[in-house]
Every structure is written in structure tokens, then in C-alpha cells.
Motif scaffolding. Structure first.
Motif, mmCIF file in Angstrom:
data_model
loop_
_atom_site.group_PDB
_atom_site.id
_atom_site.type_symbol
_atom_site.label_atom_id
_atom_site.label_comp_id
_atom_site.label_asym_id
_atom_site.label_seq_id
_atom_site.Cartn_x
_atom_site.Cartn_y
_atom_site.Cartn_z
ATOM 1 N N LYS A 28 0.841 -1.203 0.000
ATOM 2 C CA LYS A 28 0.000 0.000 0.000
ATOM 3 C C LYS A 28 0.871 1.246 0.000
ATOM 4 N N LYS A 29 1.933 1.211 0.779
ATOM 5 C CA LYS A 29 2.847 2.352 0.801
ATOM 6 C C LYS A 29 3.493 2.530 -0.574
ATOM 7 N N GLU A 30 3.981 1.441 -1.151
ATOM 8 C CA GLU A 30 4.632 1.524 -2.471
ATOM 9 C C GLU A 30 3.669 2.075 -3.520
ATOM 10 N N LYS A 31 2.428 1.618 -3.491
ATOM 11 C CA LYS A 31 1.434 2.113 -4.442
ATOM 12 C C LYS A 31 1.178 3.600 -4.235
ATOM 13 N N LEU A 32 1.081 4.018 -2.976
ATOM 14 C CA LEU A 32 0.857 5.427 -2.677
ATOM 15 C C LEU A 32 2.047 6.269 -3.137
ATOM 16 N N VAL A 33 3.241 5.830 -2.833
ATOM 17 C CA VAL A 33 4.438 6.580 -3.235
ATOM 18 C C VAL A 33 4.520 6.665 -4.757
ATOM 19 N N ASP A 34 4.246 5.563 -5.451
ATOM 20 C CA ASP A 34 4.230 5.589 -6.922
ATOM 21 C C ASP A 34 3.213 6.610 -7.433
ATOM 22 N N LYS A 35 2.031 6.620 -6.825
ATOM 23 C CA LYS A 35 0.988 7.569 -7.223
ATOM 24 C C LYS A 35 1.448 9.005 -6.988
ATOM 25 N N ILE A 36 2.056 9.251 -5.836
ATOM 26 C CA ILE A 36 2.536 10.593 -5.486
ATOM 27 C C ILE A 36 3.529 11.092 -6.530
ATOM 28 N N TYR A 37 4.478 10.244 -6.901
ATOM 29 C CA TYR A 37 5.464 10.643 -7.905
ATOM 30 C C TYR A 37 4.826 10.812 -9.286
#
Length: 161
Positions: A28-37
């Protein structure tokens, strides 16, 4: 002999369950960070949805970390904001992303609330979250992915130092 096998199985099952939970939060964190970038961070001011920011977030340092007495947990922040968002006088609640580097979870210092409430009404509703300031308008400028504000609604920046 049977007790040893049952104990071993329980221990293995516990390890598997913990691994699944940890992996789920990491994903979930990785998906969120990818989305943020992908939205344009760090070059631009960006926001994410309430749900995106809090889904899987168990990091007390991600929001309001300078609240030293009775700091709400991320789940408590989410619950307060979710209840507020249900109000007819609230159009949306967005989370500003301040930092994502070397953190357990992305960090925010500001939550944006699009609402028909007055500043005083909003302050009274958010007392338990202990914001340092509630500011009219976008505190850091309008994020590139922010929605247009509907007539009759205002944007409020809820900020923690």
C-alpha cells in the motif's frame, strides 16, 4: 507429540499472518508513493485523497507528529476526517504530501478541507485533532491536481507544525 506439532503449526501460522499484514502495508505504501510521484511530486504541490493517505497507514509520524500529549493515531485522524467528509457542508478532504523520502509512510503537515463551514465551525469540529492553525485558502498554493472549488465552498488549510 501432538502438542508440539500444534504449537509449531500455530507459530508458523502466526508468522505467515504477520508476513501477509506487513507485506500488505508495504505494498500500500509503495502504491501510494508511486501515485505521489506520478502526479508530479516533488516538483509540484500535490494532494492525495483521504482514503489513499490513510489506507494502510499506521505511522504516527505521518501526521501531527508534534502533538506531544494525546496525539491521535492515524486511524483516529482518518475517523475524524471521514465523519466530517460525510457532512453536506463538506465537499472533499485532501491530504498535502510534504515528504516521502526515508519515511515509514509519506508525511503531511497540511490537510485541505473544501467546505461551506465557517472557519470557527471548522475549528470547533477539529479541536480533538489539535491543529496549530486553520488557514483560509491553499496554504502552499493550489496543488496541480486540486479540484475546482464549487460556488459557495471555500478551501481551508488545517496545519500541524
Amino acid at each position: 507429540m501432538c502438542n508440539v506439532d500444534q504449537t509449531t503449526m500455530k507459530n508458523k501460522l502466526t508468522i505467515i499472518i504477520i508476513s501477509i499484514l506487513i507485506t500488505g502495508c508495504v505494498n500500500k505504501k509503495e502504491k501510494l508513493v508511486d501515485k505521489i510521484y506520478s502526479i508530479g511530486y516533488p516538483k509540484n504541490e500535490i494532494v492525495v485523497s483521504l482514503e489513499d493517505f490513510f489506507d494502510g497507514n499506521n505511522d504516527r509520524a505521518s501526521i501531527g507528529p508534534n502533538i506531544h500529549i494525546d496525539q491521535p493515531s492515524p486511524q483516529e485522524f482518518y475517523q475524524y476526517f471521514s465523519e466530517l467528509k460525510k457532512s453536506e457542508k463538506v465537499d472533499d478532504i485532501l491530504i498535502r504530501i510534504q515528504d516521502v523520502e526515508d519515511l515509514d509512510w509519506p508525511f503531511t503537515d497540511t490537510v485541505y478541507i473544501i467546505s461551506e463551514l465557517s472557519t470557527e465551525e471548522l475549528k470547533s469540529k477539529l479541536t480533538d485533532l489539535k491543529p496549530d492553525e486553520i488557514y483560509d485558502e491553499w496554504m502552499y498554493g493550489k496543488p496541480i491536481n486540486a479540484p475546482e472549488i464549487k460556488d459557495g465552498f471555500s478551501i481551508f488549510s488545517v496545519w500541524w507544525d
